[in-house]
Design a protein around this motif. Structure first.
Motif, PDB file in Angstrom:
ATOM      1  N   ILE A 149      -1.974  -5.715  -9.147  1.00  0.00           N
ATOM      2  CA  ILE A 149      -2.883  -5.086  -8.208  1.00  0.00           C
ATOM      3  C   ILE A 149      -4.089  -4.550  -8.957  1.00  0.00           C
ATOM      4  O   ILE A 149      -3.963  -3.849  -9.956  1.00  0.00           O
ATOM      5  CB  ILE A 149      -2.167  -3.943  -7.459  1.00  0.00           C
ATOM      6  CG1 ILE A 149      -0.986  -4.484  -6.662  1.00  0.00           C
ATOM      7  CG2 ILE A 149      -3.139  -3.222  -6.535  1.00  0.00           C
ATOM      8  CD1 ILE A 149      -0.162  -3.411  -6.000  1.00  0.00           C
TER       9      ILE A 149
ATOM     10  N   TYR B 128      -6.628  -2.016  -8.618  1.00  0.00           N
ATOM     11  CA  TYR B 128      -6.937  -0.857  -7.809  1.00  0.00           C
ATOM     12  C   TYR B 128      -8.446  -0.677  -7.661  1.00  0.00           C
ATOM     13  O   TYR B 128      -9.185  -0.658  -8.631  1.00  0.00           O
ATOM     14  CB  TYR B 128      -6.324   0.401  -8.425  1.00  0.00           C
ATOM     15  CG  TYR B 128      -4.821   0.451  -8.280  1.00  0.00           C
ATOM     16  CD1 TYR B 128      -4.240   0.830  -7.075  1.00  0.00           C
ATOM     17  CD2 TYR B 128      -3.993   0.101  -9.329  1.00  0.00           C
ATOM     18  CE1 TYR B 128      -2.869   0.866  -6.923  1.00  0.00           C
ATOM     19  CE2 TYR B 128      -2.610   0.131  -9.198  1.00  0.00           C
ATOM     20  CZ  TYR B 128      -2.053   0.517  -7.984  1.00  0.00           C
ATOM     21  OH  TYR B 128      -0.691   0.544  -7.843  1.00  0.00           O
ATOM     22  N   ALA B 129      -8.883  -0.580  -6.404  1.00  0.00           N
ATOM     23  CA  ALA B 129     -10.282  -0.307  -6.057  1.00  0.00           C
ATOM     24  C   ALA B 129     -11.234  -1.344  -6.638  1.00  0.00           C
ATOM     25  O   ALA B 129     -12.386  -1.046  -6.893  1.00  0.00           O
ATOM     26  CB  ALA B 129     -10.680   1.093  -6.511  1.00  0.00           C
TER      27      ALA B 129
ATOM     28  N   ASP C  41      -6.271  -4.533  -2.989  1.00  0.00           N
ATOM     29  CA  ASP C  41      -6.727  -3.600  -4.015  1.00  0.00           C
ATOM     30  C   ASP C  41      -5.968  -2.278  -4.020  1.00  0.00           C
ATOM     31  O   ASP C  41      -6.474  -1.275  -4.513  1.00  0.00           O
ATOM     32  CB  ASP C  41      -8.225  -3.332  -3.840  1.00  0.00           C
ATOM     33  CG  ASP C  41      -8.542  -2.749  -2.468  1.00  0.00           C
ATOM     34  OD1 ASP C  41      -7.671  -2.807  -1.579  1.00  0.00           O
ATOM     35  OD2 ASP C  41      -9.657  -2.225  -2.283  1.00  0.00           O
ATOM     36  N   TYR C  42      -4.766  -2.270  -3.473  1.00  0.00           N
ATOM     37  CA  TYR C  42      -3.971  -1.045  -3.517  1.00  0.00           C
ATOM     38  C   TYR C  42      -2.521  -1.393  -3.250  1.00  0.00           C
ATOM     39  O   TYR C  42      -2.198  -2.520  -2.848  1.00  0.00           O
ATOM     40  CB  TYR C  42      -4.483  -0.017  -2.482  1.00  0.00           C
ATOM     41  CG  TYR C  42      -4.140   1.415  -2.846  1.00  0.00           C
ATOM     42  CD1 TYR C  42      -4.905   2.110  -3.774  1.00  0.00           C
ATOM     43  CD2 TYR C  42      -3.045   2.061  -2.278  1.00  0.00           C
ATOM     44  CE1 TYR C  42      -4.602   3.419  -4.125  1.00  0.00           C
ATOM     45  CE2 TYR C  42      -2.728   3.366  -2.617  1.00  0.00           C
ATOM     46  CZ  TYR C  42      -3.508   4.047  -3.544  1.00  0.00           C
ATOM     47  OH  TYR C  42      -3.197   5.333  -3.891  1.00  0.00           O
TER      48      TYR C  42
ATOM     49  N   ARG D  79       0.856   0.152   2.106  1.00  0.00           N
ATOM     50  CA  ARG D  79       0.661   1.344   2.911  1.00  0.00           C
ATOM     51  C   ARG D  79       1.308   1.154   4.278  1.00  0.00           C
ATOM     52  O   ARG D  79       1.592   0.026   4.680  1.00  0.00           O
ATOM     53  CB  ARG D  79      -0.839   1.631   3.088  1.00  0.00           C
ATOM     54  CG  ARG D  79      -1.519   2.107   1.821  1.00  0.00           C
ATOM     55  CD  ARG D  79      -3.019   2.049   1.912  1.00  0.00           C
ATOM     56  NE  ARG D  79      -3.652   2.892   0.903  1.00  0.00           N
ATOM     57  CZ  ARG D  79      -4.935   2.888   0.619  1.00  0.00           C
ATOM     58  NH1 ARG D  79      -5.746   2.070   1.273  1.00  0.00           N
ATOM     59  NH2 ARG D  79      -5.439   3.696  -0.300  1.00  0.00           N
TER      60      ARG D  79
ATOM     61  N   ASN E 207       0.846   6.869   2.117  1.00  0.00           N
ATOM     62  CA  ASN E 207       0.458   6.363   0.798  1.00  0.00           C
ATOM     63  C   ASN E 207      -1.056   6.294   0.635  1.00  0.00           C
ATOM     64  O   ASN E 207      -1.587   5.359   0.050  1.00  0.00           O
ATOM     65  CB  ASN E 207       1.089   4.995   0.509  1.00  0.00           C
ATOM     66  CG  ASN E 207       1.025   4.634  -0.972  1.00  0.00           C
ATOM     67  OD1 ASN E 207       0.990   5.512  -1.830  1.00  0.00           O
ATOM     68  ND2 ASN E 207       0.999   3.347  -1.264  1.00  0.00           N
ATOM     69  N   TYR E 208      -1.737   7.320   1.134  1.00  0.00           N
ATOM     70  CA  TYR E 208      -3.174   7.472   0.915  1.00  0.00           C
ATOM     71  C   TYR E 208      -3.408   8.720   0.072  1.00  0.00           C
ATOM     72  O   TYR E 208      -2.704   9.728   0.225  1.00  0.00           O
ATOM     73  CB  TYR E 208      -3.917   7.623   2.242  1.00  0.00           C
ATOM     74  CG  TYR E 208      -4.146   6.328   2.978  1.00  0.00           C
ATOM     75  CD1 TYR E 208      -5.396   5.722   2.998  1.00  0.00           C
ATOM     76  CD2 TYR E 208      -3.106   5.693   3.668  1.00  0.00           C
ATOM     77  CE1 TYR E 208      -5.617   4.537   3.680  1.00  0.00           C
ATOM     78  CE2 TYR E 208      -3.312   4.505   4.350  1.00  0.00           C
ATOM     79  CZ  TYR E 208      -4.575   3.932   4.351  1.00  0.00           C
ATOM     80  OH  TYR E 208      -4.784   2.754   5.028  1.00  0.00           O
ATOM     81  N   ASP E 209      -4.402   8.668  -0.807  1.00  0.00           N
ATOM     82  CA  ASP E 209      -4.709   9.828  -1.636  1.00  0.00           C
ATOM     83  C   ASP E 209      -5.305  10.964  -0.821  1.00  0.00           C
ATOM     84  O   ASP E 209      -5.022  12.129  -1.074  1.00  0.00           O
ATOM     85  CB  ASP E 209      -5.689   9.433  -2.746  1.00  0.00           C
ATOM     86  CG  ASP E 209      -5.056   8.469  -3.737  1.00  0.00           C
ATOM     87  OD1 ASP E 209      -3.842   8.581  -3.963  1.00  0.00           O
ATOM     88  OD2 ASP E 209      -5.778   7.613  -4.274  1.00  0.00           O
TER      89      ASP E 209
END
Length: 332
Positions: A21, A23-24, A268-269, A272, A294-296
């Motif tokens: 993955i 990320y971002a 990209d994560y 969720r 599962n979100y910041d």
């Protein structure tokens, strides 16, 4: 043939997520934002929440429930004083299916342009600051697409969208050390992306499930920097719980209580989940809530809606609230 259409996104999704993955690292992230206030208010649960032209931006198969002509628009006050706009129109052509056209775009406002301080003879204070200001500039992002959806049978619907996405980050002066001069470069990329979705009514009460495969495209390049669009695979289910006590939806006090849940696999994560609840009274008043797992930052969502009929024309107004934690203001 239907099994192939259903299984292909599943196989492609597994292949995509077999890789590490990033990320971002996906580009044009505005393509994965919720355009519909109904979806946003229900925690982003979108697969089983259908019946609006804005469905073309989440699950295109949702257009299959539209009768006649419908139009919808939305504006989202996104984080750090930016806005997301969306508009969609769709028309039912009977046995041929439902065709729609829509567009989403971002408004980032005006941004201050800065240039790096170069040269040994520069003012010492400017060298310490590292940059100078040089007016302002604007950036733009938008996507425009054509959608199609059709009920293949009384229980199964399919839909898809082909869209053109563009991102323009403005011109920039880049200092060329070899030529000892500033060179003007244009930062613009575009791509063709495709969405695909299905909805299946099981025949048990109001239970339905479906899936969507969004932003499938080739890679894009900014000079030697390559990135991919925010590919998303979503599987979801929804049901009017009141049908457990009756044979039809909406017969208990002219009310419905729909619970929807989506499993989201973004490029990209990590995975969720989106949970949404909608209470409907007499097809006039809508109360909604949800939660994003599962979100910041994002988490709790809420919203409401009202349907009215004015001289034979239906009008729906909807509002959503998205809690964005302690670092950003709420999104409306």
């Amino acid at each position: 043939l239907l099994l192939i259409f259903i299984c292909m996104p599943l196989i492609l999704s597994q292949t995509a997520h077999a890789q590490a993955i990033k990320y971002a690292q996906a580009g044009m992230p505005f393509l994965k934002l919720d355009v519909s206030p109904r979806v946003a208010a229900m925690g982003g649960a979108q697969i089983g929440v259908v019946g609006n032209p804005l469905d073309m931006f989440s699950n295109p198969a949702g257009l299959s429930t539209i009768n006649g002509f419908e139009a919808a628009s939305s504006v989202t006050n996104w984080i750090v004083d930016t806005k997301l706009y969306g508009i969609g129109v769709a028309n039912d052509f009977g046995n041929i299916g439902v065709f729609g056209i829509g567009m989403v775009w971002m408004d980032y406002g005006t941004i201050t342009r800065t240039l790096p301080v170069t040269g040994a003879g520069a003012d010492p204070e400017l060298r310490n600051q590292g940059y100078i200001t040089d007016g302002t500039f604007s950036v733009s992002e938008y996507a425009i697409g054509i959608s199609y959806a059709r009920n293949v049978s009384s229980q199964f619907a399919v839909g898809g969208q082909v869209k053109y996405a563009l991102q323009n980050l403005g011109d920039v002066l880049i200092y060329d050390e070899f030529a000892d001069e500033n060179i003007n470069r244009s930062n613009e990329v575009n791509n063709i992306a495709m969405d695909f979705g299905t909805i299946y009514h099981t025949g048990f009460k109001d239970l339905r499930f479906g899936m969507s495969f969004r932003n499938f495209s080739n890679q894009s390049d900014y000079f030697n920097q390559r990135f991919e669009l925010p590919l998303n695979f979503t599987f979801g289910t929804a049901m009017d719980l009141f049908t457990l006590f009756s044979d039809q939806s909406g017969v208990i006090g002219n009310s419905q209580l729909t619970v929807a849940f989506d499993w989201v696999h973004p490029r990209d994560y990590a995975e969720r989940q989106h949970l949404g609840v909608e209470y409907v009274y007499n097809d006039v008043l809508f109360l909604r809530g949800g939660y994003r797992f599962n979100y910041d930052e994002q988490g709790l969502t809420a919203g409401l809606g009202v349907n009215v009929n004015i001289t034979g024309v239906g009008l729906s107004v909807n509002y959503s609230y998205d809690d964005f934690g302690k670092y950003f203001e709420a999104v409306n």
